[in-house]
Design a protein around this motif. Structure first.
Motif, PDB file in Angstrom:
ATOM      1  N   UNK A  61       0.868  -1.181   0.000  1.00  0.00           N
ATOM      2  CA  UNK A  61       0.000   0.000   0.000  1.00  0.00           C
ATOM      3  C   UNK A  61       0.902   1.229   0.000  1.00  0.00           C
ATOM      4  N   UNK A  62       0.764   2.043  -1.035  1.00  0.00           N
ATOM      5  CA  UNK A  62       1.531   3.273  -1.167  1.00  0.00           C
ATOM      6  C   UNK A  62       0.666   4.450  -0.737  1.00  0.00           C
ATOM      7  N   UNK A  63       1.166   5.259   0.175  1.00  0.00           N
ATOM      8  CA  UNK A  63       0.499   6.494   0.592  1.00  0.00           C
ATOM      9  C   UNK A  63       1.358   7.644   0.078  1.00  0.00           C
ATOM     10  N   UNK A  64       0.915   8.251  -1.001  1.00  0.00           N
ATOM     11  CA  UNK A  64       1.672   9.309  -1.661  1.00  0.00           C
ATOM     12  C   UNK A  64       1.183  10.662  -1.140  1.00  0.00           C
ATOM     13  N   UNK A  65       2.107  11.449  -0.616  1.00  0.00           N
ATOM     14  CA  UNK A  65       1.764  12.738  -0.024  1.00  0.00           C
ATOM     15  C   UNK A  65       2.186  13.890  -0.932  1.00  0.00           C
ATOM     16  N   UNK A  66       1.246  14.797  -1.155  1.00  0.00           N
ATOM     17  CA  UNK A  66       1.496  15.978  -1.963  1.00  0.00           C
ATOM     18  C   UNK A  66       1.198  17.225  -1.149  1.00  0.00           C
ATOM     19  N   UNK A  67       1.802  18.312  -1.587  1.00  0.00           N
ATOM     20  CA  UNK A  67       1.505  19.632  -1.045  1.00  0.00           C
ATOM     21  C   UNK A  67       1.027  20.488  -2.212  1.00  0.00           C
ATOM     22  N   UNK A  91     -10.576  23.945  -4.787  1.00  0.00           N
ATOM     23  CA  UNK A  91      -9.665  22.796  -4.920  1.00  0.00           C
ATOM     24  C   UNK A  91     -10.204  21.612  -4.132  1.00  0.00           C
ATOM     25  N   UNK A  92     -10.657  21.850  -2.911  1.00  0.00           N
ATOM     26  CA  UNK A  92     -11.234  20.796  -2.076  1.00  0.00           C
ATOM     27  C   UNK A  92     -12.423  20.163  -2.792  1.00  0.00           C
ATOM     28  N   UNK A  93     -13.300  20.991  -3.327  1.00  0.00           N
ATOM     29  CA  UNK A  93     -14.491  20.504  -4.026  1.00  0.00           C
ATOM     30  C   UNK A  93     -14.109  19.672  -5.250  1.00  0.00           C
ATOM     31  N   UNK A  94     -13.212  20.185  -6.071  1.00  0.00           N
ATOM     32  CA  UNK A  94     -12.825  19.511  -7.317  1.00  0.00           C
ATOM     33  C   UNK A  94     -12.158  18.163  -7.038  1.00  0.00           C
ATOM     34  N   UNK A  95     -11.221  18.118  -6.099  1.00  0.00           N
ATOM     35  CA  UNK A  95     -10.519  16.866  -5.813  1.00  0.00           C
ATOM     36  C   UNK A  95     -11.415  15.875  -5.080  1.00  0.00           C
ATOM     37  N   UNK A  96     -12.334  16.358  -4.253  1.00  0.00           N
ATOM     38  CA  UNK A  96     -13.269  15.462  -3.553  1.00  0.00           C
ATOM     39  C   UNK A  96     -14.220  14.776  -4.527  1.00  0.00           C
ATOM     40  N   UNK A  97     -14.506  15.423  -5.651  1.00  0.00           N
ATOM     41  CA  UNK A  97     -15.398  14.838  -6.657  1.00  0.00           C
ATOM     42  C   UNK A  97     -14.706  13.782  -7.516  1.00  0.00           C
ATOM     43  N   UNK A  98     -13.383  13.678  -7.399  1.00  0.00           N
ATOM     44  CA  UNK A  98     -12.634  12.727  -8.221  1.00  0.00           C
ATOM     45  C   UNK A  98     -11.574  12.030  -7.355  1.00  0.00           C
ATOM     46  N   UNK A  99     -12.006  11.239  -6.347  1.00  0.00           N
ATOM     47  CA  UNK A  99     -11.050  10.662  -5.394  1.00  0.00           C
ATOM     48  C   UNK A  99     -10.091   9.638  -5.985  1.00  0.00           C
ATOM     49  N   UNK A 100     -10.402   9.083  -7.153  1.00  0.00           N
ATOM     50  CA  UNK A 100      -9.470   8.129  -7.775  1.00  0.00           C
ATOM     51  C   UNK A 100      -8.557   8.797  -8.794  1.00  0.00           C
ATOM     52  N   UNK A 101      -8.681  10.110  -8.942  1.00  0.00           N
ATOM     53  CA  UNK A 101      -7.876  10.860  -9.921  1.00  0.00           C
ATOM     54  C   UNK A 101      -7.965  10.195 -11.295  1.00  0.00           C
ATOM     55  N   UNK A 102      -9.198  10.030 -11.748  1.00  0.00           N
ATOM     56  CA  UNK A 102      -9.475   9.396 -13.039  1.00  0.00           C
ATOM     57  C   UNK A 102      -8.934   7.968 -13.117  1.00  0.00           C
ATOM     58  N   UNK A 103      -8.973   7.233 -11.999  1.00  0.00           N
ATOM     59  CA  UNK A 103      -8.548   5.834 -11.975  1.00  0.00           C
ATOM     60  C   UNK A 103      -7.064   5.613 -11.743  1.00  0.00           C
ATOM     61  N   UNK A 109      -7.578  12.107  -0.685  1.00  0.00           N
ATOM     62  CA  UNK A 109      -8.331  13.085   0.098  1.00  0.00           C
ATOM     63  C   UNK A 109      -7.395  14.146   0.667  1.00  0.00           C
ATOM     64  N   UNK A 110      -7.977  15.257   1.068  1.00  0.00           N
ATOM     65  CA  UNK A 110      -7.229  16.317   1.729  1.00  0.00           C
ATOM     66  C   UNK A 110      -7.000  15.927   3.181  1.00  0.00           C
ATOM     67  N   UNK A 111      -5.790  16.182   3.677  1.00  0.00           N
ATOM     68  CA  UNK A 111      -5.433  15.891   5.063  1.00  0.00           C
ATOM     69  C   UNK A 111      -5.514  17.129   5.948  1.00  0.00           C
ATOM     70  N   UNK A 112      -5.249  18.282   5.379  1.00  0.00           N
ATOM     71  CA  UNK A 112      -5.249  19.494   6.183  1.00  0.00           C
ATOM     72  C   UNK A 112      -4.940  20.713   5.342  1.00  0.00           C
ATOM     73  N   UNK A 113      -5.169  21.871   5.956  1.00  0.00           N
ATOM     74  CA  UNK A 113      -4.945  23.153   5.292  1.00  0.00           C
ATOM     75  C   UNK A 113      -4.274  24.086   6.286  1.00  0.00           C
ATOM     76  N   UNK A 131      -2.493  19.893   2.329  1.00  0.00           N
ATOM     77  CA  UNK A 131      -1.860  18.588   2.406  1.00  0.00           C
ATOM     78  C   UNK A 131      -2.824  17.563   1.797  1.00  0.00           C
ATOM     79  N   UNK A 132      -2.316  16.785   0.864  1.00  0.00           N
ATOM     80  CA  UNK A 132      -3.148  15.877   0.078  1.00  0.00           C
ATOM     81  C   UNK A 132      -2.498  14.501   0.054  1.00  0.00           C
ATOM     82  N   UNK A 133      -3.306  13.466   0.205  1.00  0.00           N
ATOM     83  CA  UNK A 133      -2.781  12.094   0.193  1.00  0.00           C
ATOM     84  C   UNK A 133      -3.549  11.249  -0.807  1.00  0.00           C
ATOM     85  N   UNK A 134      -2.806  10.423  -1.547  1.00  0.00           N
ATOM     86  CA  UNK A 134      -3.393   9.470  -2.490  1.00  0.00           C
ATOM     87  C   UNK A 134      -2.899   8.079  -2.132  1.00  0.00           C
ATOM     88  N   UNK A 135      -3.796   7.087  -2.198  1.00  0.00           N
ATOM     89  CA  UNK A 135      -3.452   5.690  -1.901  1.00  0.00           C
ATOM     90  C   UNK A 135      -3.467   4.870  -3.182  1.00  0.00           C
TER      91      UNK A 135
END
Length: 139
Positions: A61-67, A91-103, A109-113, A131-135
């Protein structure tokens, strides 16, 4: 793993939204943090690392962290801060609507602001760090 592709996909998804389009709404997007800032508002997306959890011999399981950094400036005292707050909400709204980042990933999800403002000469500069994390599960 697809670290670079995740950063590129986040930028692509954000740019594709009419409220976050480049250069109409956002003057410039950056892959990573810019060496020189000469336009506002801007958004940068930076990979800050990855945690890897071994679940089985063949499954990780990869937890990729972005800023995601959003900044704006204004000579009007509260305009830059209001601008980055609105952009952060979008940004929160747009990324929340696409949690798989187009597969590309299994979930994100967002971790914090965090926000910061400062005066530079006659301008107020406001910035937000999202702070944004993708699995991603890999076998």
């Amino acid at each position: 793993m697809v670290y670079r592709e995740i950063v590129e996909k986040v930028i692509e998804i954000l740019k594709s939204n009419p409220d976050l389009s480049e250069p109409e709404k956002i003057k410039r997007y950056y892959f990573g943090f810019p060496a020189k800032i000469d336009v506002y508002p801007f958004i940068s997306v930076r990979w800050v690392g990855c945690t890897i959890t071994i679940q089985t011999v063949k499954r990780r399981r990869y937890e990729v962290n972005l800023e995601i950094f959003v900044a704006d400036q204004s000579t009007v005292e509260d305009l830059a801060e209001k601008s980055v707050m609105g952009l952060t909400e979008k940004i929160d709204e747009v990324l929340s609507q696409n949690p798989t980042l187009d597969g590309l990933v299994d979930e994100s999800y967002l971790l914090g602001v965090e926000s910061e403002s400062m005066v530079m000469g006659t301008y107020t500069v406001a910035g937000v760090r999202i702070l944004f994390r993708a699995f991603k599960l890999k076998t």
